[in-house]
Design a protein around this motif. Structure first.
Motif, mmCIF file in Angstrom:
data_model
loop_
_atom_site.group_PDB
_atom_site.id
_atom_site.type_symbol
_atom_site.label_atom_id
_atom_site.label_comp_id
_atom_site.label_asym_id
_atom_site.label_seq_id
_atom_site.Cartn_x
_atom_site.Cartn_y
_atom_site.Cartn_z
ATOM 1 N N SER A 50 0.819 -1.212 0.000
ATOM 2 C CA SER A 50 0.000 0.000 0.000
ATOM 3 C C SER A 50 0.855 1.265 0.000
ATOM 4 C CB SER A 50 -0.926 -0.004 1.220
ATOM 5 O OG SER A 50 -0.156 0.017 2.403
ATOM 6 N N GLN A 51 2.173 1.114 -0.032
ATOM 7 C CA GLN A 51 3.074 2.266 0.021
ATOM 8 C C GLN A 51 3.395 2.795 -1.377
ATOM 9 O OE1 GLN A 51 4.241 4.020 2.661
ATOM 10 N NE2 GLN A 51 5.263 5.359 1.184
ATOM 11 N N PRO A 52 3.025 4.051 -1.654
ATOM 12 C CA PRO A 52 3.353 4.610 -2.973
ATOM 13 C C PRO A 52 4.843 4.947 -3.074
ATOM 14 C CG PRO A 52 2.277 6.264 -1.627
ATOM 15 C CD PRO A 52 2.269 4.990 -0.835
ATOM 16 N N ILE A 53 5.366 4.746 -4.259
ATOM 17 C CA ILE A 53 6.739 5.122 -4.589
ATOM 18 C C ILE A 53 6.662 5.913 -5.885
ATOM 19 C CG2 ILE A 53 9.027 4.288 -5.253
ATOM 20 C CD1 ILE A 53 8.355 1.724 -3.600
ATOM 21 N N ILE A 54 7.287 7.081 -5.885
ATOM 22 C CA ILE A 54 7.295 7.910 -7.088
ATOM 23 C C ILE A 54 8.665 7.785 -7.742
ATOM 24 C CG2 ILE A 54 7.187 10.272 -7.982
ATOM 25 C CD1 ILE A 54 5.084 10.848 -5.809
ATOM 26 N N ILE A 55 8.632 7.489 -9.024
ATOM 27 C CA ILE A 55 9.853 7.385 -9.816
ATOM 28 C C ILE A 55 9.909 8.599 -10.733
ATOM 29 C CG2 ILE A 55 11.097 6.026 -11.541
ATOM 30 C CD1 ILE A 55 9.539 3.557 -10.381
ATOM 31 N N LEU A 56 11.030 9.298 -10.705
ATOM 32 C CA LEU A 56 11.235 10.447 -11.573
ATOM 33 C C LEU A 56 12.417 10.178 -12.495
ATOM 34 C CD1 LEU A 56 10.809 13.385 -9.010
ATOM 35 C CD2 LEU A 56 9.111 12.476 -10.602
ATOM 36 N N ALA A 57 12.340 10.688 -13.708
ATOM 37 C CA ALA A 57 13.391 10.497 -14.701
ATOM 38 C C ALA A 57 14.657 11.252 -14.290
ATOM 39 C CB ALA A 57 12.922 10.973 -16.068
ATOM 40 N N ASN A 58 15.790 10.569 -14.338
ATOM 41 C CA ASN A 58 17.073 11.211 -14.038
ATOM 42 C C ASN A 58 17.279 12.469 -14.878
ATOM 43 O OD1 ASN A 58 18.383 9.808 -11.952
ATOM 44 N ND2 ASN A 58 18.938 8.155 -13.347
ATOM 45 N N GLU A 59 16.755 12.461 -16.079
ATOM 46 C CA GLU A 59 16.952 13.571 -16.995
ATOM 47 C C GLU A 59 16.341 14.881 -16.519
ATOM 48 O OE1 GLU A 59 16.245 10.483 -17.768
ATOM 49 O OE2 GLU A 59 18.022 9.956 -18.919
ATOM 50 N N ILE A 60 15.399 14.831 -15.568
ATOM 51 C CA ILE A 60 14.807 16.068 -15.062
ATOM 52 C C ILE A 60 15.302 16.418 -13.661
ATOM 53 C CG2 ILE A 60 12.745 15.867 -16.512
ATOM 54 C CD1 ILE A 60 11.204 15.038 -13.927
ATOM 55 N N ARG A 61 16.247 15.644 -13.141
ATOM 56 C CA ARG A 61 16.743 15.851 -11.769
ATOM 57 C C ARG A 61 17.227 17.281 -11.543
ATOM 58 N NH1 ARG A 61 19.499 12.534 -7.447
ATOM 59 N NH2 ARG A 61 18.923 10.723 -8.648
ATOM 60 N N ASP A 62 17.933 17.851 -12.497
ATOM 61 C CA ASP A 62 18.474 19.203 -12.355
ATOM 62 C C ASP A 62 17.663 20.241 -13.124
ATOM 63 O OD1 ASP A 62 20.602 18.279 -10.742
ATOM 64 O OD2 ASP A 62 21.692 17.652 -12.538
ATOM 65 N N SER A 63 16.484 19.861 -13.539
ATOM 66 C CA SER A 63 15.611 20.734 -14.319
ATOM 67 C C SER A 63 14.477 21.263 -13.442
ATOM 68 C CB SER A 63 15.031 19.909 -15.479
ATOM 69 O OG SER A 63 13.881 20.500 -16.002
ATOM 70 N N SER A 64 13.987 22.443 -13.788
ATOM 71 C CA SER A 64 12.834 22.986 -13.064
ATOM 72 C C SER A 64 11.598 22.103 -13.254
ATOM 73 C CB SER A 64 12.533 24.408 -13.540
ATOM 74 O OG SER A 64 12.206 24.420 -14.912
ATOM 75 N N GLN A 65 11.596 21.290 -14.292
ATOM 76 C CA GLN A 65 10.457 20.423 -14.593
ATOM 77 C C GLN A 65 10.198 19.405 -13.484
ATOM 78 O OE1 GLN A 65 10.886 18.314 -18.300
ATOM 79 N NE2 GLN A 65 8.675 18.290 -18.629
ATOM 80 N N ARG A 66 11.202 19.119 -12.671
ATOM 81 C CA ARG A 66 11.045 18.132 -11.596
ATOM 82 C C ARG A 66 9.928 18.527 -10.628
ATOM 83 N NH1 ARG A 66 15.496 21.182 -10.289
ATOM 84 N NH2 ARG A 66 15.657 21.887 -8.130
ATOM 85 N N TYR A 67 9.709 19.834 -10.431
ATOM 86 C CA TYR A 67 8.669 20.296 -9.512
ATOM 87 C C TYR A 67 7.275 19.948 -10.026
ATOM 88 C CZ TYR A 67 12.218 22.835 -6.950
ATOM 89 O OH TYR A 67 13.328 23.142 -6.205
ATOM 90 N N PHE A 68 7.027 20.264 -11.294
ATOM 91 C CA PHE A 68 5.709 19.997 -11.850
ATOM 92 C C PHE A 68 5.443 18.499 -11.937
ATOM 93 C CE2 PHE A 68 2.626 19.212 -15.187
ATOM 94 C CZ PHE A 68 1.588 20.023 -14.771
ATOM 95 N N VAL A 69 6.422 17.732 -12.389
ATOM 96 C CA VAL A 69 6.226 16.288 -12.544
ATOM 97 C C VAL A 69 5.960 15.649 -11.187
ATOM 98 C CG1 VAL A 69 7.278 14.113 -13.290
ATOM 99 C CG2 VAL A 69 7.557 16.181 -14.683
ATOM 100 N N LEU A 70 6.729 16.021 -10.159
ATOM 101 C CA LEU A 70 6.479 15.465 -8.826
ATOM 102 C C LEU A 70 5.109 15.899 -8.310
ATOM 103 C CD1 LEU A 70 7.214 13.863 -6.336
ATOM 104 C CD2 LEU A 70 8.451 15.873 -5.491
ATOM 105 N N ALA A 71 4.743 17.153 -8.498
ATOM 106 C CA ALA A 71 3.425 17.627 -8.046
ATOM 107 C C ALA A 71 2.316 16.842 -8.733
ATOM 108 C CB ALA A 71 3.281 19.126 -8.313
ATOM 109 N N HIS A 72 2.494 16.548 -10.020
ATOM 110 C CA HIS A 72 1.519 15.758 -10.774
ATOM 111 C C HIS A 72 1.393 14.354 -10.177
ATOM 112 C CE1 HIS A 72 -0.510 14.363 -14.522
ATOM 113 N NE2 HIS A 72 0.047 13.215 -14.175
ATOM 114 N N GLU A 73 2.511 13.723 -9.893
ATOM 115 C CA GLU A 73 2.482 12.372 -9.315
ATOM 116 C C GLU A 73 1.908 12.392 -7.900
ATOM 117 O OE1 GLU A 73 2.925 9.553 -10.982
ATOM 118 O OE2 GLU A 73 3.305 10.791 -12.747
ATOM 119 N N LEU A 74 2.208 13.426 -7.133
ATOM 120 C CA LEU A 74 1.616 13.544 -5.791
ATOM 121 C C LEU A 74 0.098 13.639 -5.875
ATOM 122 C CD1 LEU A 74 4.026 15.981 -3.929
ATOM 123 C CD2 LEU A 74 3.593 13.579 -3.378
ATOM 124 N N ALA A 75 -0.412 14.296 -6.909
ATOM 125 C CA ALA A 75 -1.859 14.379 -7.082
ATOM 126 C C ALA A 75 -2.464 12.986 -7.192
ATOM 127 C CB ALA A 75 -2.203 15.199 -8.330
#
Length: 138
Positions: A50-75
């Motif tokens: 039941s534990q969610p895990i969010i995976i983000l692409a390494n390619e956005i790690r240093d990009s401002s896009q990481r904020y929006f993508v994580l916020a989307h997954e948190l939704a």
């Protein structure tokens, strides 16, 4: 959903004293794993039991896009409990839940902008520059 969405985000932001999605993930005990999953998806939500895990692409790690993508997954984790999903920045062929997650993410990062700069962003481009929102012309 709009007023309920705003209330939900304000409630969580007040509880955690920030609108930073990385702080939210930490406070909610959601693990974030950076993986080579580029070019698509940029983010993914999986469950271990039941534990969610969010995976983000390494390619956005240093990009401002990481904020929006994580916020989307948190939704998805917060609003769509148990849904296995991934973030795709293509605006066509999106399911209703993807639009809801985008609205959540836009609202969250707009509040993060206000937290960081003390005022509303002047344009959508301001949010795109700071937090990697998708290009609306796609």
């Amino acid at each position: 959903m709009s007023n309920d969405l705003n209330e939900l985000i304000l409630d969580i932001g007040t509880r955690y004293n920030t609108f930073d999605p990385f702080v939210w993930a930490d406070k909610l005990n959601i693990e974030i794993h950076w993986k080579d999953i580029y070019p698509r998806p940029l983010g993914d939500t999986i469950y271990f039991g039941s534990q969610p895990i969010i995976i983000l692409a390494n390619e956005i790690r240093d990009s401002s896009q990481r904020y929006f993508v994580l916020a989307h997954e948190l939704a998805h984790v917060i609003e769509h409990d148990g849904l296995v999903s991934y973030y795709n920045d293509r605006t066509f062929f999106k399911h209703k839940l993807e639009y809801q997650a985008d609205k959540f993410a836009i609202t969250l990062v707009t509040n993060l902008y206000i937290e960081e700069y003390g005022n509303l962003p002047g344009t959508y481009a301001d949010l795109t520059h700071c937090y990697g929102l998708p290009n609306i012309s796609d």
